[in-house]
Scaffold this motif. Structure first.
Motif, short mmCIF file in Angstrom:
data_model
loop_
_atom_site.label_atom_id
_atom_site.label_comp_id
_atom_site.label_asym_id
_atom_site.label_seq_id
_atom_site.Cartn_x
_atom_site.Cartn_y
_atom_site.Cartn_z
N GLY A 21 0.82 -1.21 0.00
CA GLY A 21 0.00 0.00 0.00
C GLY A 21 0.85 1.25 0.00
O GLY A 21 0.57 2.21 -0.72
N VAL A 22 1.91 1.27 0.77
CA VAL A 22 2.80 2.43 0.81
C VAL A 22 3.52 2.58 -0.51
O VAL A 22 3.63 3.68 -1.05
N ALA A 23 4.01 1.49 -1.07
CA ALA A 23 4.72 1.56 -2.35
C ALA A 23 3.80 2.06 -3.45
O ALA A 23 4.19 2.84 -4.30
N LYS A 24 2.54 1.63 -3.43
CA LYS A 24 1.60 2.06 -4.45
C LYS A 24 1.33 3.56 -4.33
O LYS A 24 1.30 4.28 -5.31
N ALA A 25 1.14 4.04 -3.12
CA ALA A 25 0.90 5.48 -2.92
C ALA A 25 2.11 6.28 -3.37
O ALA A 25 1.98 7.29 -4.04
N ASP A 26 3.31 5.80 -3.02
CA ASP A 26 4.54 6.47 -3.42
C ASP A 26 4.66 6.51 -4.93
O ASP A 26 4.98 7.53 -5.52
N SER A 27 4.37 5.40 -5.57
CA SER A 27 4.47 5.33 -7.02
C SER A 27 3.52 6.33 -7.68
O SER A 27 3.88 6.98 -8.65
N MET A 28 2.33 6.47 -7.15
CA MET A 28 1.36 7.40 -7.73
C MET A 28 1.85 8.83 -7.59
O MET A 28 1.72 9.63 -8.50
N ARG A 29 2.40 9.18 -6.44
CA ARG A 29 2.90 10.54 -6.22
C ARG A 29 4.09 10.83 -7.12
O ARG A 29 4.16 11.88 -7.75
N CYS A 30 5.03 9.91 -7.19
CA CYS A 30 6.20 10.10 -8.04
C CYS A 30 5.79 10.13 -9.51
O CYS A 30 6.33 10.91 -10.29
N SER A 31 4.82 9.31 -9.88
CA SER A 31 4.36 9.30 -11.26
C SER A 31 3.67 10.61 -11.63
O SER A 31 3.81 11.09 -12.75
N GLY A 32 2.94 11.19 -10.69
CA GLY A 32 2.30 12.47 -10.95
C GLY A 32 3.32 13.58 -11.17
O GLY A 32 3.17 14.41 -12.07
N LEU A 33 4.37 13.58 -10.36
CA LEU A 33 5.43 14.56 -10.54
C LEU A 33 6.17 14.31 -11.84
O LEU A 33 6.59 15.25 -12.52
N HIS A 34 6.33 13.05 -12.21
CA HIS A 34 6.98 12.70 -13.47
C HIS A 34 6.15 13.22 -14.65
O HIS A 34 6.69 13.78 -15.59
N ALA A 35 4.83 13.05 -14.57
CA ALA A 35 3.95 13.53 -15.65
C ALA A 35 4.04 15.05 -15.80
O ALA A 35 4.08 15.57 -16.92
N ALA A 36 4.12 15.75 -14.68
CA ALA A 36 4.27 17.21 -14.73
C ALA A 36 5.62 17.60 -15.33
O ALA A 36 5.71 18.56 -16.11
N CYS A 37 6.65 16.85 -15.00
CA CYS A 37 7.99 17.11 -15.55
C CYS A 37 7.98 16.92 -17.06
O CYS A 37 8.51 17.75 -17.81
N VAL A 38 7.36 15.83 -17.53
CA VAL A 38 7.29 15.56 -18.96
C VAL A 38 6.50 16.66 -19.67
O VAL A 38 6.89 17.12 -20.75
N ALA A 39 5.41 17.11 -19.06
CA ALA A 39 4.62 18.19 -19.65
C ALA A 39 5.45 19.46 -19.78
O ALA A 39 5.37 20.16 -20.80
N ASP A 40 6.26 19.75 -18.76
CA ASP A 40 7.14 20.92 -18.84
C ASP A 40 8.18 20.76 -19.94
O ASP A 40 8.51 21.73 -20.63
N CYS A 41 8.69 19.56 -20.12
CA CYS A 41 9.66 19.31 -21.19
C CYS A 41 9.05 19.61 -22.56
O CYS A 41 9.69 20.19 -23.43
#
Length: 83
Positions: A21-41
């Motif tokens: 459960g913790v790993a899944k929550a972490d993955s979602m948060r990191c993935s959201g930040l990754h998506a924002a980073c890609v959008a900025d790129c």
């Protein structure tokens, strides 16, 4: 003697499920930040640096998943492992 080993097995399964459960929550948060980073790129005007920018985003996501901290280069956000 069978009861203690059964209890131990159930406890290990429970701990494993909590960790998932913790790993899944972490993955979602990191993935959201990754998506924002890609959008900025993709907003950048220099198409030649797009590949390098996307690579940096992927490396930051990997580090985020390992450490719980996202480092954008100008800002660091931590405690992403907590729910």
């Amino acid at each position: 003697m069978a009861a203690p080993s059964k209890t131990l097995a159930l406890a290990l399964i429970g701990v494993g499920l909590l960790g998932f459960g913790v790993a899944k929550a972490d993955s979602m948060r990191c993935s959201g930040l990754h998506a924002a980073c890609v959008a900025d790129c993709r907003k950048a005007s220099n198409a030649g640096s797009l590949a390098a920018c996307l690579t940096n985003c992927s490396q930051r996501r990997g580090a985020c998943l390992r450490t719980g901290c996202w480092n954008s280069g100008t800002q660091t956000i931590c405690d992403l492992l907590r729910q």
